[in-house]
Write a protein that holds these residues in place. Structure first.
Motif, PDB file in Angstrom:
ATOM      1  N   CYS A  66      18.271 -13.156 -25.454  1.00 55.94           N
ATOM      2  CA  CYS A  66      19.288 -14.272 -25.594  1.00 55.94           C
ATOM      3  C   CYS A  66      18.606 -15.577 -26.331  1.00 55.94           C
ATOM      4  N   CYS A  73      23.696 -10.350 -23.801  1.00 50.21           N
ATOM      5  CA  CYS A  73      23.126  -9.526 -22.840  1.00 50.21           C
ATOM      6  C   CYS A  73      23.633  -8.869 -21.802  1.00 50.21           C
ATOM      7  N   CYS A 104      23.756 -21.723 -22.138  1.00 48.60           N
ATOM      8  CA  CYS A 104      24.227 -20.538 -22.269  1.00 48.60           C
ATOM      9  C   CYS A 104      25.635 -20.346 -23.136  1.00 48.60           C
ATOM     10  N   THR A 105      25.781 -19.865 -24.752  1.00 46.70           N
ATOM     11  CA  THR A 105      26.844 -19.681 -25.363  1.00 46.70           C
ATOM     12  C   THR A 105      28.206 -18.462 -25.386  1.00 46.70           C
ATOM     13  N   CYS A 107      27.373 -16.193 -25.884  1.00 45.37           N
ATOM     14  CA  CYS A 107      27.530 -14.745 -27.679  1.00 45.37           C
ATOM     15  C   CYS A 107      27.750 -13.570 -27.034  1.00 45.37           C
ATOM     16  N   THR A 108      27.578 -13.097 -25.811  1.00 49.09           N
ATOM     17  CA  THR A 108      27.706 -11.844 -24.996  1.00 49.09           C
ATOM     18  C   THR A 108      26.866 -10.491 -25.019  1.00 49.09           C
ATOM     19  N   VAL A 131      19.218 -18.970 -26.641  1.00 45.48           N
ATOM     20  CA  VAL A 131      19.693 -20.283 -26.767  1.00 45.48           C
ATOM     21  C   VAL A 131      18.403 -20.068 -24.486  1.00 45.48           C
TER      22      VAL A 131
HETATM   23  S1  SF4 Z   1      22.340 -14.117 -24.755  1.00 48.24           S
HETATM   24 FE1  SF4 Z   1      22.610 -16.619 -23.761  1.00 48.24          FE
HETATM   25  S2  SF4 Z   1      23.796 -17.302 -24.985  1.00 48.24           S
HETATM   26 FE2  SF4 Z   1      24.195 -15.238 -25.070  1.00 48.24          FE
HETATM   27  S3  SF4 Z   1      25.756 -14.266 -23.684  1.00 48.24           S
HETATM   28 FE3  SF4 Z   1      24.087 -14.131 -22.262  1.00 48.24          FE
HETATM   29  S4  SF4 Z   1      23.143 -15.974 -21.212  1.00 48.24           S
HETATM   30 FE4  SF4 Z   1      24.531 -16.106 -22.949  1.00 48.24          FE
END
Ligand code: SF4
Length: 62
Positions: free
Chosen positions: A54, A16, A10-11, A13-14, A56
């Motif tokens: 997501c 999700c 997870c980066t 990125c918010t 990644v």
């Molecule tokens: S979409 Fe993926 S990378 Fe972005 S906050 Fe959620 S889990 Fe992390």
């Protein structure tokens, strides 16, 4: 359905948490976390959309 986030990927990125706020939340560590292991039935579609979105592929659905 269950949901979890791989914190090593997870980066923060918010995305999700924006797409599925009933399933994912941002933690004090700046990373996303599943609010509960079991996804509410009404939130399964948004959980799938979040996992697909997501960048990644850190979201695992079971
Ligand atoms: S979409 Fe993926 S990378 Fe972005 S906050 Fe959620 S889990 Fe992390």
């Amino acid at each position: 359905m269950t949901a979890s986030v791989d914190g090593s990927l997870c980066t923060g990125c918010t995305l999700c948490a924006d797409i599925a706020p009933d399933v994912f939340e941002m933690g004090d560590d700046g990373l996303a976390h599943a609010k509960a292991e079991e996804v509410p039935a009404a939130a399964e579609a948004s959980a799938k959309e979040a996992a697909d979105s997501c960048p990644v592929s850190a979201i695992k659905l079971g």
